[in-house]
Design an enzyme around this catalytic site. Structure first.
Site, PDB file in Angstrom:
ATOM      1  N   ASP A  24      38.346  43.585  38.590  1.00 44.62           N
ATOM      2  CA  ASP A  24      37.091  43.457  39.159  1.00 44.62           C
ATOM      3  C   ASP A  24      37.102  42.959  40.611  1.00 44.62           C
ATOM      4  OD1 ASP A  24      38.127  41.012  38.049  1.00 44.62           O
ATOM      5  OD2 ASP A  24      36.179  40.158  38.294  1.00 44.62           O
ATOM      6  N   GLU A  62      37.382  38.221  36.693  1.00 49.53           N
ATOM      7  CA  GLU A  62      37.969  37.250  37.229  1.00 49.53           C
ATOM      8  C   GLU A  62      37.063  36.712  38.198  1.00 49.53           C
ATOM      9  OE1 GLU A  62      39.973  34.741  40.263  1.00 49.53           O
ATOM     10  OE2 GLU A  62      39.395  36.587  40.628  1.00 49.53           O
TER      11      GLU A  62
END
Length: 155
Positions: free
Chosen positions: A89, A152
């Site tokens: 991400d 994250e």
């Protein structure tokens, strides 16, 4: 036997660049968290996870998708393992880009894109390190798992 890992990496250069660009072109910003979805963090993040797992499968690695929350690509069969962590991400791209953030252009021998250094580029580099170890058929004392995180960048 002495192995020149730099030369081994150079053999992978074109494929590494192509696959890194492919991964970087996926907009994997968090859309909305939905724990009931097979893509709990949204389509883009799931697409990035699926792309990495498909790459691993195509190169003969064992892979696992953990319900869209994470995945891993595994080398070796030993009981004990070493985990190498990366995440797919990215934070929102914002608007201060000289080129589109998901175009993954090469400018001055650098791939310019959101996630190139945090963390898609390093994750792909770790993948290619595993690929080199696999292709060289080096004996491993421990399994190696490339753990692919999907969330994250949020709180």
């Amino acid at each position: 036997m002495k192995i020149d890992f730099y030369q081994e990496a150079l053999k992978q250069k074109d494929s590494l660049i192509k696959n890194t660009q492919k991964l970087l072109k996926i907009n994997s910003e968090l859309e909305e968290f939905n724990p009931d979805s097979p893509a709990p963090f949204g389509k883009g993040i799931n697409d990035a996870l699926e792309m990495m797992l498909a790459l691993g499968e195509s190169d003969g690695f064992k892979t696992l998708n953990v319900s869209g929350y994470a995945g891993h690509i595994e080398l070796g069969n030993a009981f004990e393992y070493i985990g190498v962590m990366g995440h797919l991400d990215v934070v929102p791209a914002g608007s201060n880009w000289d080129s589109p953030p998901y175009e993954a252009k090469i400018i001055d021998n650098k791939i310019i894109a959101r996630g190139a250094t945090d963390d898609k580029g390093p994750t792909m580099a770790a993948y290619y390190a595993l690929k080199i170890l696999k292709e060289l058929k080096l004996p491993l004392q421990k399994r190696i798992k490339l753990i692919l995180g999907t969330d994250e960048e949020t709180k």
